[in-house]
Design a protein around this motif. Structure first.
Motif, PDB file in Angstrom:
ATOM      1  N   GLY A   1       0.826  -1.200   0.000  1.00  8.81           N
ATOM      2  CA  GLY A   1       0.000   0.000   0.000  1.00  8.81           C
ATOM      3  C   GLY A   1       0.855   1.242   0.000  1.00  8.81           C
ATOM      4  O   GLY A   1       1.958   1.267   0.554  1.00  8.81           O
ATOM      5  N   GLU A   2       0.351   2.250  -0.653  1.00  6.87           N
ATOM      6  CA  GLU A   2       1.126   3.488  -0.807  1.00  6.87           C
ATOM      7  C   GLU A   2       1.453   4.127   0.529  1.00  6.87           C
ATOM      8  O   GLU A   2       2.570   4.578   0.756  1.00  6.87           O
ATOM      9  CB  GLU A   2       0.350   4.465  -1.690  1.00  6.87           C
ATOM     10  CG  GLU A   2       1.155   5.679  -2.063  1.00  6.87           C
ATOM     11  CD  GLU A   2       0.420   6.576  -3.033  1.00  6.87           C
ATOM     12  OE1 GLU A   2       0.663   7.781  -2.974  1.00  6.87           O
ATOM     13  OE2 GLU A   2      -0.389   6.069  -3.825  1.00  6.87           O
ATOM     14  N   ASP A   3       0.477   4.161   1.445  1.00  2.43           N
ATOM     15  CA  ASP A   3       0.709   4.822   2.729  1.00  2.43           C
ATOM     16  C   ASP A   3       1.831   4.157   3.529  1.00  2.43           C
ATOM     17  O   ASP A   3       2.750   4.814   3.986  1.00  2.43           O
ATOM     18  CB  ASP A   3      -0.574   4.818   3.572  1.00  2.43           C
ATOM     19  CG  ASP A   3      -1.674   5.637   2.929  1.00  2.43           C
ATOM     20  OD1 ASP A   3      -1.356   6.648   2.278  1.00  2.43           O
ATOM     21  OD2 ASP A   3      -2.846   5.247   3.064  1.00  2.43           O
TER      22      ASP A   3
ATOM     23  N   SER B   1       4.110   1.743   2.528  1.00  2.00           N
ATOM     24  CA  SER B   1       5.390   1.606   1.836  1.00  2.00           C
ATOM     25  C   SER B   1       6.106   2.946   1.678  1.00  2.00           C
ATOM     26  O   SER B   1       7.304   2.979   1.432  1.00  2.00           O
ATOM     27  CB  SER B   1       5.210   0.920   0.486  1.00  2.00           C
ATOM     28  OG  SER B   1       4.363   1.670  -0.342  1.00  2.00           O
ATOM     29  N   ASN B   2       5.382   4.058   1.832  1.00  2.00           N
ATOM     30  CA  ASN B   2       6.032   5.367   1.785  1.00  2.00           C
ATOM     31  C   ASN B   2       6.891   5.632   3.017  1.00  2.00           C
ATOM     32  O   ASN B   2       7.842   6.390   2.952  1.00  2.00           O
ATOM     33  CB  ASN B   2       4.999   6.489   1.635  1.00  2.00           C
ATOM     34  CG  ASN B   2       4.535   6.653   0.216  1.00  2.00           C
ATOM     35  OD1 ASN B   2       5.170   6.171  -0.721  1.00  2.00           O
ATOM     36  ND2 ASN B   2       3.418   7.318   0.035  1.00  2.00           N
TER      37      ASN B   2
ATOM     38  N   SER C   1      -6.251   7.628   4.216  1.00  2.00           N
ATOM     39  CA  SER C   1      -5.186   6.627   4.325  1.00  2.00           C
ATOM     40  C   SER C   1      -5.785   5.234   4.530  1.00  2.00           C
ATOM     41  O   SER C   1      -6.919   5.072   4.943  1.00  2.00           O
ATOM     42  CB  SER C   1      -4.233   6.973   5.466  1.00  2.00           C
ATOM     43  OG  SER C   1      -4.905   6.921   6.696  1.00  2.00           O
TER      44      SER C   1
END
Length: 185
Positions: free
Chosen positions: A21-23, A25-26, A167
């Motif tokens: 997920g972008e949140d 893994s950021n 998120s």
């Protein structure tokens, strides 16, 4: 070795964990972990498990690389109770599917470093949470005369949203390699 009703097993597992997920893994890189577990054969095809582990994710730096540095660190301690269904197969291999539920103890740490006019200033902080999660899993067991080797893929969904509007919950994919030993017969 045969997995019979009433058999207790103990074991250790190591894994590589990938944030999804972008949140998530950021702010978290690839993680590495170790787990200890106890298992009990309820029936020839049902295994109860209790496990605890430590997952350390790779750090991410949110600074601009020059005047501002902000390395961010994330770790988890999963404490899980699960059930695996083992398929009846010929030979030394046994495939299984399962699910575990439990508590994830989460910790985030950061250190902000500001550098202006030849001087620098540090600011440190951390936050800890405990959140509920569910972990579906699939795997294989390979049984020898003395030990059982396991290879397992897990998807951990932790019901904790990252900061910010819209998120998603924290999620990660784990690939575990383990070894188990029977207690008693």
């Amino acid at each position: 070795m045969e997995l019979l009703k009433g058999l207790f097993l103990i074991g250790l597992a190591l894994d590589v964990t990938f944030p999804i997920g972008e949140d998530f893994s950021n702010f978290a890189g690839t993680g590495f972990s170790g787990h200890a577990f106890v298992a009990y054969m309820v029936a020839r095809s049902l295994m109860l498990t209790l496990s605890a582990g430590y997952i350390k994710f790779g750090d991410k730096d949110f600074g601009d690389g020059t005047n501002f540095k902000q390395p961010w660190s994330h770790s988890q301690i999963p404490i899980l109770f699960g059930l695996n269904y083992l398929f009846n197969m010929k030979g030394a291999f046994r495939a299984y599917v399962g699910v575990a539920l439990g508590l994830f103890l989460l910790k985030d740490s950061y250190t902000n470093t500001y550098a202006f006019g030849g001087q620098s200033q540090k600011e440190e902080g951390s936050e800890s949470n405990s959140k509920f999660g569910v972990v579906p899993r699939v795997g294989f067991l390979y049984m020898t005369a003395a030990i059982i080797l396991s290879l397992e893929v897990t998807y951990s969904l932790i019901f904790h949203k990252a900061e910010g509007e819209g998120s998603s919950n924290l999620a990660h994919l784990g690939i575990l390699f383990g070894v188990m030993f029977a207690l008693g017969n």
